[in-house]
Each structure stands twice: as structure tokens, then as C-alpha cells.
Design a protein around this motif. Sequence first.
Motif, PDB file in Angstrom:
ATOM      1  N   ASP A   1       0.036  25.541  -6.250  1.00 42.08           N
ATOM      2  CA  ASP A   1      -1.295  26.132  -6.056  1.00 42.08           C
ATOM      3  C   ASP A   1      -1.448  27.401  -6.887  1.00 42.08           C
ATOM      4  OD1 ASP A   1      -2.039  24.139  -4.229  1.00 42.08           O
ATOM      5  OD2 ASP A   1      -1.092  25.210  -2.581  1.00 42.08           O
ATOM      6  N   ASP A   2      -0.375  28.174  -6.983  1.00 42.01           N
ATOM      7  CA  ASP A   2      -0.293  29.345  -7.853  1.00 42.01           C
ATOM      8  C   ASP A   2       1.189  29.585  -8.114  1.00 42.01           C
ATOM      9  OD1 ASP A   2       0.751  30.901  -5.664  1.00 42.01           O
ATOM     10  OD2 ASP A   2      -1.283  31.409  -5.035  1.00 42.01           O
ATOM     11  N   ASN A   3       1.550  30.756  -8.632  1.00 38.14           N
ATOM     12  CA  ASN A   3       2.953  31.009  -8.996  1.00 38.14           C
ATOM     13  C   ASN A   3       3.923  30.901  -7.829  1.00 38.14           C
ATOM     14  OD1 ASN A   3       2.368  31.342 -11.664  1.00 38.14           O
ATOM     15  ND2 ASN A   3       2.309  33.581 -11.585  1.00 38.14           N
ATOM     16  N   VAL A   4       3.476  31.217  -6.609  1.00 34.73           N
ATOM     17  CA  VAL A   4       4.404  31.251  -5.473  1.00 34.73           C
ATOM     18  C   VAL A   4       3.954  30.413  -4.270  1.00 34.73           C
ATOM     19  CG1 VAL A   4       5.468  33.468  -6.085  1.00 34.73           C
ATOM     20  CG2 VAL A   4       3.390  33.423  -4.671  1.00 34.73           C
ATOM     21  N   THR A   5       2.926  29.613  -4.415  1.00 35.08           N
ATOM     22  CA  THR A   5       2.447  28.778  -3.313  1.00 35.08           C
ATOM     23  C   THR A   5       2.555  27.309  -3.712  1.00 35.08           C
ATOM     24  OG1 THR A   5       0.883  30.506  -2.688  1.00 35.08           O
ATOM     25  CG2 THR A   5       0.531  28.324  -1.731  1.00 35.08           C
ATOM     26  N   ARG A   6       3.130  26.511  -2.798  1.00 38.15           N
ATOM     27  CA  ARG A   6       3.303  25.078  -3.038  1.00 38.15           C
ATOM     28  C   ARG A   6       2.708  24.297  -1.871  1.00 38.15           C
ATOM     29  NH1 ARG A   6       4.650  27.680  -6.862  1.00 38.15           N
ATOM     30  NH2 ARG A   6       6.609  27.597  -7.987  1.00 38.15           N
ATOM     31  N   SER A   7       1.941  23.268  -2.185  1.00 38.79           N
ATOM     32  CA  SER A   7       1.423  22.348  -1.171  1.00 38.79           C
ATOM     33  C   SER A   7       2.155  21.031  -1.331  1.00 38.79           C
ATOM     34  CB  SER A   7      -0.073  22.132  -1.343  1.00 38.79           C
ATOM     35  OG  SER A   7      -0.771  23.335  -1.111  1.00 38.79           O
ATOM     36  N   VAL A   8       2.703  20.531  -0.233  1.00 41.28           N
ATOM     37  CA  VAL A   8       3.525  19.320  -0.280  1.00 41.28           C
ATOM     38  C   VAL A   8       2.935  18.267   0.653  1.00 41.28           C
ATOM     39  CG1 VAL A   8       5.834  18.375   0.082  1.00 41.28           C
ATOM     40  CG2 VAL A   8       5.574  20.738  -0.723  1.00 41.28           C
ATOM     41  N   THR A   9       2.659  17.101   0.103  1.00 42.63           N
ATOM     42  CA  THR A   9       2.188  15.963   0.887  1.00 42.63           C
ATOM     43  C   THR A   9       3.166  14.820   0.677  1.00 42.63           C
ATOM     44  OG1 THR A   9      -0.106  16.656   0.517  1.00 42.63           O
ATOM     45  CG2 THR A   9       0.236  14.406   1.295  1.00 42.63           C
ATOM     46  N   ALA A  10       3.572  14.182   1.781  1.00 46.33           N
ATOM     47  CA  ALA A  10       4.496  13.048   1.708  1.00 46.33           C
ATOM     48  C   ALA A  10       3.696  11.749   1.725  1.00 46.33           C
ATOM     49  CB  ALA A  10       5.470  13.078   2.874  1.00 46.33           C
ATOM     50  N   TYR A  11       4.244  10.728   1.072  1.00 43.48           N
ATOM     51  CA  TYR A  11       3.617   9.412   1.030  1.00 43.48           C
ATOM     52  C   TYR A  11       4.610   8.358   1.483  1.00 43.48           C
ATOM     53  CZ  TYR A  11      -0.373  11.381  -1.339  1.00 43.48           C
ATOM     54  OH  TYR A  11      -1.488  12.119  -1.626  1.00 43.48           O
ATOM     55  N   LYS A  12       4.083   7.329   2.141  1.00 45.69           N
ATOM     56  CA  LYS A  12       4.897   6.204   2.585  1.00 45.69           C
ATOM     57  C   LYS A  12       4.424   4.943   1.889  1.00 45.69           C
ATOM     58  CE  LYS A  12       1.922   5.017   6.490  1.00 45.69           C
ATOM     59  NZ  LYS A  12       1.833   4.792   7.931  1.00 45.69           N
ATOM     60  N   PHE A  13       5.313   3.972   1.814  1.00 52.36           N
ATOM     61  CA  PHE A  13       4.927   2.656   1.320  1.00 52.36           C
ATOM     62  C   PHE A  13       4.910   1.687   2.495  1.00 52.36           C
ATOM     63  CE2 PHE A  13       9.565   2.600   1.076  1.00 52.36           C
ATOM     64  CZ  PHE A  13       9.874   1.391   1.686  1.00 52.36           C
ATOM     65  N   LYS A  14       4.180   0.592   2.339  1.00 50.58           N
ATOM     66  CA  LYS A  14       4.187  -0.493   3.321  1.00 50.58           C
ATOM     67  C   LYS A  14       4.341  -1.786   2.547  1.00 50.58           C
ATOM     68  CE  LYS A  14       1.950  -2.498   7.262  1.00 50.58           C
ATOM     69  NZ  LYS A  14       0.910  -2.402   8.275  1.00 50.58           N
ATOM     70  N   THR A  15       5.294  -2.626   2.981  1.00 45.27           N
ATOM     71  CA  THR A  15       5.543  -3.889   2.297  1.00 45.27           C
ATOM     72  C   THR A  15       4.863  -5.040   3.024  1.00 45.27           C
ATOM     73  OG1 THR A  15       7.569  -4.375   3.513  1.00 45.27           O
ATOM     74  CG2 THR A  15       7.786  -3.047   1.491  1.00 45.27           C
TER      75      THR A  15
ATOM     76  N   SER B   1       0.827  -1.204   0.000  1.00 41.87           N
ATOM     77  CA  SER B   1       0.000   0.000   0.000  1.00 41.87           C
ATOM     78  C   SER B   1       0.864   1.257   0.000  1.00 41.87           C
ATOM     79  CB  SER B   1      -0.926   0.014   1.217  1.00 41.87           C
ATOM     80  OG  SER B   1      -0.180   0.075   2.408  1.00 41.87           O
ATOM     81  N   ILE B   2       0.247   2.320  -0.461  1.00 38.63           N
ATOM     82  CA  ILE B   2       0.826   3.661  -0.448  1.00 38.63           C
ATOM     83  C   ILE B   2      -0.185   4.538   0.287  1.00 38.63           C
ATOM     84  CG2 ILE B   2       1.634   5.602  -1.841  1.00 38.63           C
ATOM     85  CD1 ILE B   2       3.269   3.060  -2.289  1.00 38.63           C
ATOM     86  N   ASP B   3       0.284   5.320   1.237  1.00 41.17           N
ATOM     87  CA  ASP B   3      -0.628   6.165   1.999  1.00 41.17           C
ATOM     88  C   ASP B   3       0.093   7.448   2.419  1.00 41.17           C
ATOM     89  OD1 ASP B   3      -3.001   6.885   3.190  1.00 41.17           O
ATOM     90  OD2 ASP B   3      -2.790   5.561   4.920  1.00 41.17           O
ATOM     91  N   LYS B   4      -0.674   8.459   2.748  1.00 44.66           N
ATOM     92  CA  LYS B   4      -0.092   9.704   3.244  1.00 44.66           C
ATOM     93  C   LYS B   4       0.647   9.431   4.545  1.00 44.66           C
ATOM     94  CE  LYS B   4      -3.540  13.057   1.668  1.00 44.66           C
ATOM     95  NZ  LYS B   4      -4.513  14.060   2.142  1.00 44.66           N
ATOM     96  N   VAL B   5       1.726  10.160   4.759  1.00 43.68           N
ATOM     97  CA  VAL B   5       2.411  10.159   6.046  1.00 43.68           C
ATOM     98  C   VAL B   5       2.589  11.613   6.440  1.00 43.68           C
ATOM     99  CG1 VAL B   5       4.733  10.013   5.042  1.00 43.68           C
ATOM    100  CG2 VAL B   5       4.363   9.267   7.389  1.00 43.68           C
ATOM    101  N   LYS B   6       2.226  11.929   7.668  1.00 43.61           N
ATOM    102  CA  LYS B   6       2.307  13.333   8.071  1.00 43.61           C
ATOM    103  C   LYS B   6       3.762  13.769   8.189  1.00 43.61           C
ATOM    104  CE  LYS B   6       1.962  12.990  13.049  1.00 43.61           C
ATOM    105  NZ  LYS B   6       1.403  13.629  14.209  1.00 43.61           N
ATOM    106  N   ILE B   7       3.986  15.002   7.838  1.00 41.66           N
ATOM    107  CA  ILE B   7       5.304  15.616   7.956  1.00 41.66           C
ATOM    108  C   ILE B   7       5.353  16.254   9.339  1.00 41.66           C
ATOM    109  CG2 ILE B   7       6.828  17.413   7.060  1.00 41.66           C
ATOM    110  CD1 ILE B   7       5.560  16.866   4.273  1.00 41.66           C
TER     111      ILE B   7
END
Length: 135
Positions: A77-91, A32-38
Motif C-alpha cells: 500500500d505504501d513503503n511500510v504498509t502491506r495488505s494480504v488476502t489469501a485465496y483458495k482453490f476448489k477442485t 474456481s479460485i476465491d478469497k478465503v478469510k484469514i
Amino acid sequence: MKKFINIGISAVILGFISTSCNDDDDYQTVESIDKVKIDSVKIINDTMDVFTVQSIKTYSAYQSNCEGFYGYDYIHDDNVTRSVTAYKFKTDGACQPSTKTLASQINFSPQQTGTYTFKFWSGGSTWITKTIVVE
């Protein structure tokens, strides 16, 4: 000559038989691949020059030895705004509980001047916000 060819063929067949058909005994399948909080973000310089590169490090906690960093969802999101979400894998390996914090990084290379806002997903509707001024 025929005897020599039969010996060669026999050696090849013996090689295939003695070699395991399952060479990936240590291989684990990603289940699986799922979000992991930063949990935290480290930006070395909050001011930088246009067309230079700066590494932005993020830190996240993983709950077992079967989890690891998979990648980022990096949205403009626009020219100067970035949204970053990290993802983790599980084996599907033999997982042992062991909380560990791993660092990952994004290389930021702005192409225009401005004040950039980065939002890093830290769970639920919570975001860690960082600003970098590009001159």
C-alpha cells in the motif's frame, strides 16, 4: 530381419493399447479460485533486523477436501504498509464436507528500517492488523 521389425512394431503398438490413455484418473481440475478469510496470524518476532527473513503464518478454514490454499495477494500500500488476502482453490473431485484449518506462510524480508503494518483480510471489510518493527 523384416520379421524382427514387425515383432518390435507389434510390441510397441501392444504397449500403447495396454496403457490407459487416461493416466490422470486421480487428477482433479481446479474449478474456481476465491478469497478465503484469514482466521488468525502468527508472527514470532514483532521486532527484527533489516535484511533478515521472518516467516509469517496465516491460518484459514476450508470446508471440504476439495479446497486448499492457492496463494496470496500481497499488496504494498505504501513503503511500510502491506495488505494480504489469501485465496483458495476448489477442485471438481468428489468433495466430502470436512472443515479443516490449514497454515500458509509469507516470508517477510524488509529492505529498510521502519514500523511495518500488515493487514490480513478476515472477511467482509474486516482486517487483522499486525505490526513489525524493523531495526
